[in-house]
Design a protein around this motif. Structure first.
Motif, PDB file in Angstrom:
ATOM      1  N   LYS A   1     -10.413 -11.799  -0.221  1.00 19.58           N
ATOM      2  CA  LYS A   1     -10.347 -10.567  -0.988  1.00 19.58           C
ATOM      3  C   LYS A   1     -10.736  -9.457  -0.182  1.00 19.58           C
ATOM      4  N   ASP A   2     -12.043  -9.383   0.219  1.00 21.91           N
ATOM      5  CA  ASP A   2     -12.617  -8.332   0.910  1.00 21.91           C
ATOM      6  C   ASP A   2     -11.962  -7.829   2.103  1.00 21.91           C
ATOM      7  N   ALA A   3     -11.282  -8.812   2.843  1.00 21.17           N
ATOM      8  CA  ALA A   3     -10.511  -8.233   4.135  1.00 21.17           C
ATOM      9  C   ALA A   3      -9.212  -7.739   3.661  1.00 21.17           C
ATOM     10  N   VAL A   4      -8.574  -8.194   2.597  1.00 18.81           N
ATOM     11  CA  VAL A   4      -7.274  -7.617   2.006  1.00 18.81           C
ATOM     12  C   VAL A   4      -7.541  -6.324   1.495  1.00 18.81           C
ATOM     13  N   ASP A   5      -8.608  -6.072   0.827  1.00 21.84           N
ATOM     14  CA  ASP A   5      -8.899  -4.932   0.317  1.00 21.84           C
ATOM     15  C   ASP A   5      -9.030  -3.834   1.390  1.00 21.84           C
ATOM     16  N   HIS A   6      -9.685  -4.178   2.607  1.00 22.67           N
ATOM     17  CA  HIS A   6      -9.728  -3.488   3.582  1.00 22.67           C
ATOM     18  C   HIS A   6      -8.328  -2.946   4.477  1.00 22.67           C
ATOM     19  N   LEU A   7      -7.667  -4.028   4.305  1.00 23.77           N
ATOM     20  CA  LEU A   7      -6.261  -3.659   5.095  1.00 23.77           C
ATOM     21  C   LEU A   7      -5.411  -3.022   4.071  1.00 23.77           C
ATOM     22  N   LYS A   8      -5.622  -3.100   2.971  1.00 22.97           N
ATOM     23  CA  LYS A   8      -4.696  -2.400   1.952  1.00 22.97           C
ATOM     24  C   LYS A   8      -5.124  -0.743   1.967  1.00 22.97           C
ATOM     25  N   THR A   9      -6.328  -0.482   2.209  1.00 22.81           N
ATOM     26  CA  THR A   9      -6.627   0.982   2.509  1.00 22.81           C
ATOM     27  C   THR A   9      -5.977   1.388   3.899  1.00 22.81           C
ATOM     28  N   ARG A  10      -5.576   0.673   4.651  1.00 21.12           N
ATOM     29  CA  ARG A  10      -5.042   1.278   5.715  1.00 21.12           C
ATOM     30  C   ARG A  10      -3.302   0.939   5.593  1.00 21.12           C
ATOM     31  N   GLY A  11      -2.800   0.553   4.530  1.00 20.38           N
ATOM     32  CA  GLY A  11      -1.505   0.766   4.194  1.00 20.38           C
ATOM     33  C   GLY A  11      -0.857  -0.818   4.485  1.00 20.38           C
ATOM     34  N   PHE A  12      -1.570  -1.848   4.567  1.00 22.68           N
ATOM     35  CA  PHE A  12      -0.970  -3.162   4.449  1.00 22.68           C
ATOM     36  C   PHE A  12      -0.688  -3.630   3.092  1.00 22.68           C
ATOM     37  N   LYS A  13       0.275  -4.380   2.968  1.00 24.52           N
ATOM     38  CA  LYS A  13       0.931  -4.913   1.686  1.00 24.52           C
ATOM     39  C   LYS A  13       1.055  -6.341   2.037  1.00 24.52           C
ATOM     40  N   LYS A  14       0.875  -7.114   0.625  1.00 27.67           N
ATOM     41  CA  LYS A  14       1.219  -8.600   0.681  1.00 27.67           C
ATOM     42  C   LYS A  14       2.432  -8.695   0.943  1.00 27.67           C
ATOM     43  N   ASN A  15       2.914  -9.876   1.588  1.00 26.52           N
ATOM     44  CA  ASN A  15       4.321 -10.105   1.836  1.00 26.52           C
ATOM     45  C   ASN A  15       4.809 -10.812   0.330  1.00 26.52           C
ATOM     46  N   ARG A  16       5.991 -10.321  -0.045  1.00 26.67           N
ATOM     47  CA  ARG A  16       6.607 -11.029  -1.307  1.00 26.67           C
ATOM     48  C   ARG A  16       8.240 -11.129  -0.538  1.00 26.67           C
ATOM     49  N   ARG A  17       8.683 -12.353  -1.126  1.00 24.92           N
ATOM     50  CA  ARG A  17      10.018 -12.490  -0.613  1.00 24.92           C
ATOM     51  C   ARG A  17      11.041 -11.371  -0.762  1.00 24.92           C
ATOM     52  N   LYS A  18      11.045 -10.633  -1.980  1.00 25.67           N
ATOM     53  CA  LYS A  18      11.875  -9.499  -2.022  1.00 25.67           C
ATOM     54  C   LYS A  18      11.159  -8.285  -1.533  1.00 25.67           C
ATOM     55  N   SER A  19      10.052  -8.087  -1.180  1.00 24.33           N
ATOM     56  CA  SER A  19       9.462  -7.125  -0.770  1.00 24.33           C
ATOM     57  C   SER A  19       8.575  -7.310   0.389  1.00 24.33           C
ATOM     58  N   PRO A  20       9.078  -7.542   1.844  1.00 27.24           N
ATOM     59  CA  PRO A  20       8.206  -8.044   3.065  1.00 27.24           C
ATOM     60  C   PRO A  20       6.926  -7.055   3.103  1.00 27.24           C
ATOM     61  N   GLY A  21       5.881  -7.508   3.436  1.00 26.01           N
ATOM     62  CA  GLY A  21       4.966  -6.643   3.918  1.00 26.01           C
ATOM     63  C   GLY A  21       3.963  -7.079   4.997  1.00 26.01           C
ATOM     64  N   HIS A  22       2.970  -7.349   4.764  1.00 20.35           N
ATOM     65  CA  HIS A  22       2.128  -7.602   6.153  1.00 20.35           C
ATOM     66  C   HIS A  22       1.163  -8.908   5.914  1.00 20.35           C
ATOM     67  N   ILE A  23       0.832  -9.263   4.694  1.00 26.76           N
ATOM     68  CA  ILE A  23      -0.343 -10.186   4.652  1.00 26.76           C
ATOM     69  C   ILE A  23       0.188 -11.402   3.807  1.00 26.76           C
ATOM     70  N   ASN A  24      -0.382 -12.524   4.228  1.00 26.46           N
ATOM     71  CA  ASN A  24      -0.408 -13.682   3.356  1.00 26.46           C
ATOM     72  C   ASN A  24      -1.577 -14.574   3.400  1.00 26.46           C
ATOM     73  N   THR A  25      -1.855 -15.160   2.133  1.00 32.45           N
ATOM     74  CA  THR A  25      -3.432 -15.558   1.820  1.00 32.45           C
ATOM     75  C   THR A  25      -3.091 -17.115   1.407  1.00 32.45           C
ATOM     76  N   GLU A  26      -4.168 -17.671   1.598  1.00 34.04           N
ATOM     77  CA  GLU A  26      -4.464 -19.097   1.258  1.00 34.04           C
ATOM     78  C   GLU A  26      -5.924 -19.224   0.789  1.00 34.04           C
ATOM     79  N   ASN A  27      -6.343 -19.212  -0.388  1.00 36.24           N
ATOM     80  CA  ASN A  27      -7.730 -19.264  -0.887  1.00 36.24           C
ATOM     81  C   ASN A  27      -8.134 -20.853  -0.966  1.00 36.24           C
ATOM     82  N   TYR A  28      -9.150 -21.331  -0.309  1.00 40.29           N
ATOM     83  CA  TYR A  28      -9.679 -22.693  -0.621  1.00 40.29           C
ATOM     84  C   TYR A  28     -10.149 -23.082  -1.953  1.00 40.29           C
ATOM     85  N   TRP A  29     -10.750 -22.025  -2.687  1.00 42.50           N
ATOM     86  CA  TRP A  29     -11.081 -22.328  -3.926  1.00 42.50           C
ATOM     87  C   TRP A  29     -11.189 -20.898  -4.810  1.00 42.50           C
TER      88      TRP A  29
END
Ligand SMILES: Cc1cc2nc3c(=O)[nH]c(=O)nc-3n(C[C@H](O)[C@H](O)[C@H](O)COP(=O)(O)OP(=O)(O)OC[C@H]3O[C@@H](n4cnc5c(N)ncnc54)[C@H](O)[C@@H]3O)c2cc1C
Length: 247
Positions: free
Chosen positions: A219-247
């Motif tokens: 979460k914290d890393a994604v928040d920092h990346l988002k402030t730099r313009g990064f977005k999550k990858n969605r199939r319909k709108s490609p971005g730059h971030i994919n995540t897997e939370n273990y819990w």
């Protein structure tokens, strides 16, 4: 239809009191690097199941998983105690979308993981696909102590095979160790020390970022990346971030 298969434990490597690896023989359908299997044991008459990322790559003779035993964890502690020849139930087929099918092509692929969250990245890095798709691959692992770095020989083998195209950066939160960054991955994205250490820039033009493991890190890393313009990858709108939370 999903089914439970009987897997045979071939090896249980106890790296430390809380880190271990299981090698399991099970006849499951082909999976994709980055996916997970549900593993289960019968405990007090009940099937107790949890998801675990494959560390082994598709096509390997044995399925390999890398575990952390959480303090009061029911299944992880039970798996720590299994012996060669014992049965572990493996759900067939495998599952999960933390795969390169979901990550657009780009110049650089960053793989940031904590602890056992390095497993899906090793599975992916030991296939040809990332090397055919990305120019530079950066593997980052955060651990508490030096003794928590495992699979260093495998990482050295990848380094030897791919040379400058591959960079590994370790983080140790509780010890000061030469060659590693002391602290946490999100802070190093914020202050630029990760990019300095690996001599590569995180940029929305050139970087895809996969993050796996501890949900606070993710979460914290994604928040920092988002402030730099990064977005999550969605199939319909490609971005730059994919995540897997273990819990
Ligand atoms: C998609 C996916 C893939 C996963 N792959 C792996 C893997 O490859 N290796 C692995 O060790 N775990 C992995 N996990 C976590 C795993 O599924 C279990 O949650 C973990 O083994 C704890 O199960 P338990 O029955 O021992 O603990 P439980 O009694 O279920 O207690 C769960 C608690 O343990 C803590 N916890 C869970 N996992 C971890 C961890 N890895 N490190 C530190 N604390 C943790 C959390 O606080 C969680 O709430 C994965 C989880 C998901 C969702």
């Amino acid at each position: 239809m999903a089914e439970w298969l009987e897997g045979k434990v071939v090896e249980n490597i106890h790296w430390t009191d809380s880190l271990f690896t299981l090698k399991i023989e099970a006849d499951i359908a082909p999976f994709e690097a980055g996916q997970f299997a549900s593993l289960a044991l019968m405990i007090d008459g009940e099937r107790v199941a949890r998801p675990y990322s494959f560390l082994s790559s598709p096509g390997a003779d044995l399925l390999e998983f890398f575990f952390y035993t959480t303090e009061t964890g029911v299944l992880s502690n039970a798996l720590y105690a299994v012996n060669p020849g014992d049965t572990v139930l493996v759900k067939n087929p495998a599952n999960g979308f933390f795969t390169l099918d979901e990550v657009p092509a780009s110049k650089d692929l960053w793989m940031l993981g904590t602890g056992t969250g390095i497993a899906p990245f090793l599975s992916i890095l030991n296939t040809d696909r990332p090397w055919e798709t990305y120019e530079n691959l950066v593997l980052v692992q955060g651990v508490r102590r030096l003794e928590d770095f495992k699979y260093q020989e495998m990482i050295a083998g990848i380094q030897e095979k791919y040379g400058e195209r591959f960079r590994f950066q370790g983080f140790v939160s509780r010890e000061q160790i030469e060659g590693t960054i002391q602290g946490r991955i999100p802070a190093s994205i914020e202050d630029g020390s990760l990019e300095n250490a690996v001599n590569l820039e995180l940029s929305v033009l050139d970087s895809q970022v996969m993050l796996c493991g501890n949900p606070d890190m993710v979460k914290d890393a994604v928040d920092h990346l988002k402030t730099r313009g990064f977005k999550k990858n969605r199939r319909k709108s490609p971005g730059h971030i994919n995540t897997e939370n273990y819990w």
